[in-house]
Design an enzyme around this catalytic site. Sequence first.
Site, PDB file in Angstrom:
ATOM      1  N   ASP A  16       0.844  -1.198   0.000  1.00 54.33           N
ATOM      2  CA  ASP A  16       0.000   0.000   0.000  1.00 54.33           C
ATOM      3  C   ASP A  16       0.880   1.249   0.000  1.00 54.33           C
ATOM      4  O   ASP A  16       1.959   1.246   0.596  1.00 54.33           O
ATOM      5  CB  ASP A  16      -0.902  -0.028   1.244  1.00 54.33           C
ATOM      6  CG  ASP A  16      -2.114   0.873   1.085  1.00 54.33           C
ATOM      7  OD1 ASP A  16      -2.268   1.506   0.022  1.00 54.33           O
ATOM      8  OD2 ASP A  16      -2.903   0.950   2.035  1.00 54.33           O
ATOM      9  N   HIS A  33       2.885   3.207  -9.079  1.00 50.25           N
ATOM     10  CA  HIS A  33       2.689   1.764  -9.275  1.00 50.25           C
ATOM     11  C   HIS A  33       3.912   1.145  -9.959  1.00 50.25           C
ATOM     12  O   HIS A  33       4.310   0.028  -9.644  1.00 50.25           O
ATOM     13  CB  HIS A  33       1.421   1.501 -10.090  1.00 50.25           C
ATOM     14  CG  HIS A  33       0.159   1.870  -9.351  1.00 50.25           C
ATOM     15  ND1 HIS A  33      -0.079   1.513  -8.034  1.00 50.25           N
ATOM     16  CD2 HIS A  33      -0.939   2.577  -9.734  1.00 50.25           C
ATOM     17  CE1 HIS A  33      -1.263   1.980  -7.655  1.00 50.25           C
ATOM     18  NE2 HIS A  33      -1.800   2.633  -8.662  1.00 50.25           N
ATOM     19  N   LEU A 127      11.066 -20.787  -3.169  1.00 51.30           N
ATOM     20  CA  LEU A 127      10.033 -19.879  -2.650  1.00 51.30           C
ATOM     21  C   LEU A 127       8.730 -20.112  -3.397  1.00 51.30           C
ATOM     22  O   LEU A 127       8.713 -20.152  -4.624  1.00 51.30           O
ATOM     23  CB  LEU A 127      10.471 -18.414  -2.847  1.00 51.30           C
ATOM     24  CG  LEU A 127       9.412 -17.352  -2.538  1.00 51.30           C
ATOM     25  CD1 LEU A 127       9.173 -17.249  -1.016  1.00 51.30           C
ATOM     26  CD2 LEU A 127       9.830 -15.980  -3.080  1.00 51.30           C
TER      27      LEU A 127
END
Length: 235
Positions: A16, A33, A127
């Site tokens: 955020d 972004h 991962l």
Amino acid sequence: MQSNLLSKLHVGIIMDGNGRWAQARGLSRGRGHEAGVETVQQVVEAAVDQGIGTLSLYAFSSDNWRRPSAEVALLMRLLSRYLRSEVAKLVENGVRLKVIGRRDRLPGGMAAEITRAETATASGTKLDLRIAIDYSGRDAILQAASRISCPDDLTRDGFARLITGELEARDVDLLIRTSGEQRLSDFMLWECAYAELYFTDCLWPDFGPAQLQAALQEFSRRDRRFGALVASTAA
Ligand code: FPP
């Protein structure tokens, strides 16, 4: 933290603050972004380096469709580009990618790009990277509920498998949210039942390996009791 503990760890991140980061610099939200994508690249590499088992990133919520169409289109372009351009690096780093959320409302071709990226990275063992796109935690629970065939036999683990589509569904251990906001915003509601919450004022584009490390250090100091008592207080 010990590497054997980290390998079992599921870290979720609500990314955020891209807009505020851009606004503070007189830039467009889109630039925020784009900077956020660069942070994603760094944090995924850091997660591999740290030996974290699962990293779940909240990239686009089902409620984000309510944003202006130009911003939605830009986010979809950035996500598509990430899926195309990062695959080689993900494979090289042993990352297995899975995208969670609805695919039927995504722009043309994106669902196929997701499948291609998931297939290409399927053998990654270092991962597990989950990227949530058009994702809603409440919808994930609703859909799982609609698939229950024998309600009397249902267990928590069985329901978790229905929600996540994973044979071994992992709860979120540590949930990080950047930018000073302190809410779950419909992210992995079932999986976060006992998540340790970590809120930082750092805006997502300013987050990086050092901030991830700080969150993990704070997590290692938390006393996780899952409703029980600490050993020293038990009679
Ligand atoms: C929240 O910041 C961020 C989003 C809604 C999008 C997150 C997307 C990215 C980080 C880029 C793409 C991700 C990947 C995985 C490649 P905000 O726009 O709500 O910021 P604000 O609250 O400051 O306005």
